[in-house]
Design an enzyme around this catalytic site. Structure first.
Site, PDB file in Angstrom:
ATOM      1  CG  ASP A  77       0.917  17.624 -11.780  1.00 10.24           C
ATOM      2  OD1 ASP A  77      -0.061  17.843 -11.027  1.00 10.24           O
ATOM      3  OD2 ASP A  77       1.033  16.583 -12.441  1.00 10.24           O
ATOM      4  CE  LYS A 129       3.813  14.364 -13.734  1.00 13.69           C
ATOM      5  NZ  LYS A 129       3.037  15.524 -14.242  1.00 13.69           N
ATOM      6  CE  LYS A 178       0.479  12.807 -13.304  1.00 14.17           C
ATOM      7  NZ  LYS A 178      -0.104  14.162 -13.497  1.00 14.17           N
TER       8      LYS A 178
END
Length: 318
Positions: A155, A218, A254
């Site tokens: 991430d 995300k 996400k």
């Protein structure tokens, strides 16, 4: 996990034409929370689906090998065995989607999961999380080290300065370098939407991140003042839909930061189903970044099975 997003050359003309209708986004967002009307066994089934999409996360300054071990064990057996038995779900191999830790804790997580014969992937935040303000060379090395230690997912955080000043070529180039550093690991790009200013900026950053090869986009690090909100989610998932229609490639989504209740997880699943369809209700295209959400979902499942709520000490916490 889905096939990796190969990315496309930066299309600045597409990016420059983006305009987001703020009022339309806010109106749509107001409709979302009241949409999920599932009750009883249907609600329980949706909650179990939510569990399979959780990136069970610990990103604390006092993380130790011990609490990472505990997190991994909880991710491997997220709901009490007796509750699953009552629902005839005990033999379905139910786990969370992944565990997510700092780069320095990746080796601990990998070791624990390997010892438990679990194939659960380890995700790691990297690139100077959460602010992304360290030198590019350092951020790239952090990605490589996490992958080297066994992280299957990375991430990354985007450089907000580049997004806020409209330097899309530079942002695209940076993310492409992160993509290369990830190697075979899947890459989720954190936009830190609470620091991007406008919905139009969020949409543009989403597009550029996907063009550069992000497998997921995300919302947040969880450390910003504003994290995952429904209006921002609508902007991002519509960017995902447009990217899919233009390129044929499906990118995951996400939301992360502040998602704590079972009820909220149902709202997020409903949003994904309505905006992107059933395929985005699975962990290869949808993740919930959370640390405390699982505990509430398990309490709701306990209530469904037994008819009353458990005391917190009755539930094995993550």
């Amino acid at each position: 996990m889905s096939a990796r997003n190969p990315g496309i050359p930066l299309d600045l003309e597409w990016v420059s034409k983006v305009r987001v209708n703020t009022q339309a986004v806010l109106k749509r967002a107001q409709q979302i929370p009241g949409r999920n009307k599932n009750k009883k066994q249907w609600q329980a089934a949706w909650l179990l689906r939510a569990v399979t999409c959780i990136d069970l996360t610990t990103l604390a300054g006092d993380d130790t090998p011990g609490n990472v071990h505990r997190l991994c064990m909880k991710a491997s057996q997220p709901v009490r065995a007796d509750l699953l038995q009552s629902m005839d779900m005990h033999d379905k191999g139910l786990t969370t989607a992944a565990v997510c830790v700092y780069p320095s804790r990746v080796a601990d997580a990998v070791k624990t999961l390997k010892a438990a014969n679990s194939r659960l992937p380890v995700a790691s935040v990297a690139t100077g999380f959460p602010a992304g303000q360290t030198p590019l060379k350092t951020r790239l090395e952090e990605v490589r080290l996490a992958v080297q230690d066994g992280a299957a997912e990375i991430d990354i955080v985007i450089n907000r300065t580049l997004a806020l000043t409209g330097q899309w070529e530079a942002m695209y180039a940076e993310i492409c370098q992160f993509r290369e550093a990830c190697g075979e690991a899947h890459m989720k790009s954190i936009l830190a939407v609470g620091e991007l200013g406008t919905f139009t900026n969020v949409y543009k950053a989403s597009l550029v991140a996907m063009m550069a090869g992000s497998d997921f986009i995300k919302t947040s690090t969880g450390k910003e003042p504003v994290n995952a909100t429904y209006p921002v989610a609508i902007v991002m998932v519509r960017a995902i839909r447009d990217y899919f229609l233009r390129t044929g490639h499906k990118v995951g989504f996400k939301p992360a930061g502040g998602i704590r209740t079972a009820k909220e997880s149902l709202v997020w699943l409903t949003l994904m189903k309505e905006e992107l369809g059933d395929e985005w209700l699975r962990p290869h295209l949808f993740r919930l970044g959370a640390s405390s959400l699982l505990a509430d979902i398990e309490r709701q499942i306990y209530h469904y099975v037994t008819g009353h709520y458990a005391a917190y000490h009755e539930m094995p916490m993550a």
